[in-house]
Design a protein around this motif. Structure first.
Motif, mmCIF file in Angstrom:
data_model
loop_
_atom_site.group_PDB
_atom_site.id
_atom_site.type_symbol
_atom_site.label_atom_id
_atom_site.label_comp_id
_atom_site.label_asym_id
_atom_site.label_seq_id
_atom_site.Cartn_x
_atom_site.Cartn_y
_atom_site.Cartn_z
ATOM 1 N N ARG A 135 0.834 -1.199 0.000
ATOM 2 C CA ARG A 135 0.000 0.000 0.000
ATOM 3 C C ARG A 135 0.870 1.251 0.000
ATOM 4 O O ARG A 135 1.948 1.271 0.610
ATOM 5 C CB ARG A 135 -0.888 0.032 1.250
ATOM 6 C CG ARG A 135 -2.024 -0.963 1.214
ATOM 7 C CD ARG A 135 -2.934 -0.736 2.430
ATOM 8 N NE ARG A 135 -4.100 -1.571 2.397
ATOM 9 C CZ ARG A 135 -5.066 -1.536 3.313
ATOM 10 N NH1 ARG A 135 -4.973 -0.685 4.325
ATOM 11 N NH2 ARG A 135 -6.104 -2.320 3.229
ATOM 12 N N ALA A 139 -2.555 5.772 1.065
ATOM 13 C CA ALA A 139 -3.593 4.762 1.204
ATOM 14 C C ALA A 139 -3.649 4.230 2.633
ATOM 15 O O ALA A 139 -4.725 3.996 3.186
ATOM 16 C CB ALA A 139 -3.349 3.615 0.221
ATOM 17 N N HIS A 143 -6.762 4.455 5.133
ATOM 18 C CA HIS A 143 -7.278 3.288 5.864
ATOM 19 C C HIS A 143 -7.290 3.547 7.361
ATOM 20 O O HIS A 143 -8.261 3.221 8.061
ATOM 21 C CB HIS A 143 -6.403 2.068 5.541
ATOM 22 C CG HIS A 143 -6.754 0.857 6.370
ATOM 23 N ND1 HIS A 143 -7.915 0.142 6.210
ATOM 24 C CD2 HIS A 143 -6.065 0.261 7.379
ATOM 25 C CE1 HIS A 143 -7.933 -0.855 7.086
ATOM 26 N NE2 HIS A 143 -6.829 -0.807 7.818
#
Length: 577
Positions: A135, A139, A143
């Motif tokens: 990731r 990102a 999250h």
């Protein structure tokens, strides 16, 4: 009939030089010419190396500055993530909405750091080699924010079961651990790069110093050889040699000064280096250094050297409009002779060489050299050396000013100019330790503007920002030099008062409240504030307890009708005594 062949045109540099001095082409170059060529070559090489080193140093310093800015932005992101985590966990554990304040601030900071997140994305891609399934940093941040938001939403809706919260906590912990790992890798990589850059700069300085020594040695050797061939001009050449040696020593002193100034941490260090160097290079002359204040409306006396009577008579400040050197942007001599053009601040009975301290297109101060010669002849003689001294000092002043500017940006709230919450937390611990060591009291005043959200809704955020700036100015106008005012968050401010008991803090809080109320007529809106006061040891036993009690007193002031000052109750242990 045989024709005379024309003489070939010389094509070599040696032939050109021989013809220019009237010698045949097969003759050898005179020693003086060889020495001249050698000296010229060394000078050209030195100048070229110095210019190249200057350009390289400037570009490298810009790169170091960019590295420091990147590190600063990444640390800001790191602190924002910590604020989000702290606020969310505090809310989940206590169900108190005020714990969401750092969470909201952290989200706002992350939204303003999109460029930094993009930079971290590129770093992660480079660090992982674009491994599939990895990731990006942004990102992971998204999250992480999503898991935190779900955890808060579940708590707010009352549907937060233990299993759900544990799942959210596991998700945030894993994401936060990965984010910390990427941030640590980024900072470590930037630190290594910065160290390598600084090492290269140090090596370049050493190389330049060696080049200067070689250049001086070559020139000195050339002069010695020339003296042997010109016995009739021995005394004149001896004087020139002495002058060259003196110039070399002056250059070495200036290089040493420049090297020392790079290690100066502030104006006091720079002043000490200037006094030591000026005492050696400008022996018998006194001087002074003036530096612009923050508002650049005056120059304050920073340091003096030389004769005591000169320093005693100097003005403590100079207005830029009084100084011809600052007006012209060039060195100026205030001669003591009749009809001479003199500055308004010039002292009688002496002449003064004044040099603007110019660096990177900005004037940082004024260097003054004093002489008892009213005609200023000796000042004309040392003028080039004084200008070189001023140039070295100017670069140091600009670097110190840049560091101060960056430090202030990291410690102060950009809207109000007050110190930020992070600085307040550091200073609070320091104040508490000092108060305990001196067995003296310490107080805190918590301030919250009344109905500030309503003011923003009715008049707009621009008016709200203006009110916050005006309130900050009113608070600062009420404080001593030892007091610290900080923006705690939103419309909340906090004042730390060392060596102040509860009664003194109450008086100060009432003065602040009145000043804030007086702002209403000038801004066209109603402005008031509620204030809570607490003190160590009268109401609180620790720094954390001090803030808690001040906040509780502030809440009581709100409950009692706002626009008032309330104090935390005195501790029972002290009441019994």
């Amino acid at each position: 009939m045989l024709q005379k062949r024309p003489r070939p045109v010389p094509t070599s540099m040696k032939a050109v030089l021989l013809r220019s001095v009237g010698l045949p082409e097969n003759a050898s170059l005179p020693t003086a010419v060889k020495l001249s060529i050698l000296v010229a070559s060394v000078i050209i090489l030195t100048i070229a190396a110095t210019i190249a080193a200057f350009l390289y140093t400037f570009q490298t310093q810009q790169g170091l500055l960019a590295l420091r800015l990147d590190n600063r932005n990444v640390r800001i992101v790191q602190l924002a993530l910590l604020d989000i985590e702290t606020g969310a966990r505090g809310f989940v554990l206590s169900s108190r909405s005020e714990y969401l304040q750092p969470y909201s601030v952290g989200l706002e900071v992350l939204d303003n750091q999109k460029e930094t997140l993009g930079m971290m994305d590129r770093f992660v891609v480079g660090a992982t080699g674009g491994t599939p399934g990895t990731r990006t940093f942004s990102a992971l941040v998204a999250h992480y924010r999503s898991e935190i938001a779900k955890m808060i939403e579940a708590e707010q809706s009352g549907s937060a079961s233990g299993a759900i919260q544990r799942a959210h906590l596991d998700g945030t912990k894993a994401a936060m651990d990965t984010l910390r790992q990427y941030i640590d890798q980024f900072l470590a990589a930037k630190t290594v790069k910065a160290n390598q850059t600084e090492d290269s700069l140090a090596a370049l300085q050493t190389l330049l110093l060696a080049l200067q020594i070689i250049s001086g040695t070559a020139i000195l050797s050339a002069l010695v050889l020339a003296f042997r061939g010109l016995a009739g001009q021995s005394r004149a050449r001896a004087a020139a040699m002495a002058e060259a040696v003196q110039s070399r020593e002056q250059v070495e002193h200036l290089l040493s000064m420049a090297d020392m100034l790079q290690s100066a941490m502030g104006y006091e260090d720079a002043n000490a280096v200037l006094r030591a160097t000026a005492g050696r290079l400008l022996s018998g002359l006194s001087g002074a250094l003036y530096i612009f204040n923050n508002s650049r409306d005056r120059l304050d006396l920073s340091t003096t050297w030389g004769h005591d009577e000169a320093g005693a008579a100097l003005p403590q400040m100079i207005a830029p409009s009084q100084c011809w050197a600052l007006k012209r942007g060039k060195p100026h001599i205030n001669r003591g002779t009749y009809g001479a053009l003199r500055c308004g601040h010039a002292l009688d009975g002496q002449s003064t060489l004044e040099i603007p301290m110019l660096a990177r297109g900005e004037i940082y101060g004024l260097l003054q050299i004093f002489s008892r010669d009213l005609a200023g002849a000796d000042l004309e003689d040392i003028r080039p050396l004084a200008v070189a001294l001023a140039d070295s000092m100017s670069l140091a002043l600009s670097s110190i000013a840049l560091r101060e500017r960056l430090r202030n940006q990291a410690l102060r709230d950009p809207l109000t100019g007050l110190y930020n919450r992070r600085f307040m937390e550091e200073v609070l611990e320091s104040f508490a330790v000092q108060a305990e060591r001196r067995n003296s009291p310490m107080s805190a005043i918590m301030i919250d503007l009344d109905h500030f959200k309503q003011l923003n809704d009715q008049h707009g955020h621009a008016v709200g920002d203006a009110v916050l700036r005006d309130v900050a100015g009113a608070v600062l106008a009420s404080l001593r030099k030892s007091d610290i005012a900080c923006r705690y968050g939103g419309e909340e401010l906090i004042i730390l008062l060392p060596d102040s008991d509860l009664a003194t803090a109450q008086t100060k809080a009432e003065e602040v409240r009145k000043r804030i109320s007086e702002l209403s007529s000038s801004d066209g809106v109603t402005i008031s504030a509620s204030l809570g006061v607490a003190s160590i040891p009268q109401t609180s036993s620790s720094p954390a307890d001090l803030l808690t009690m001040a906040d509780a007193a502030l809440y009581q002031a709100k409950q009692e009708g706002r626009n008032r000052v309330e104090s935390a109750p005195v501790r029972m242990a002290l009441v019994k005594q």
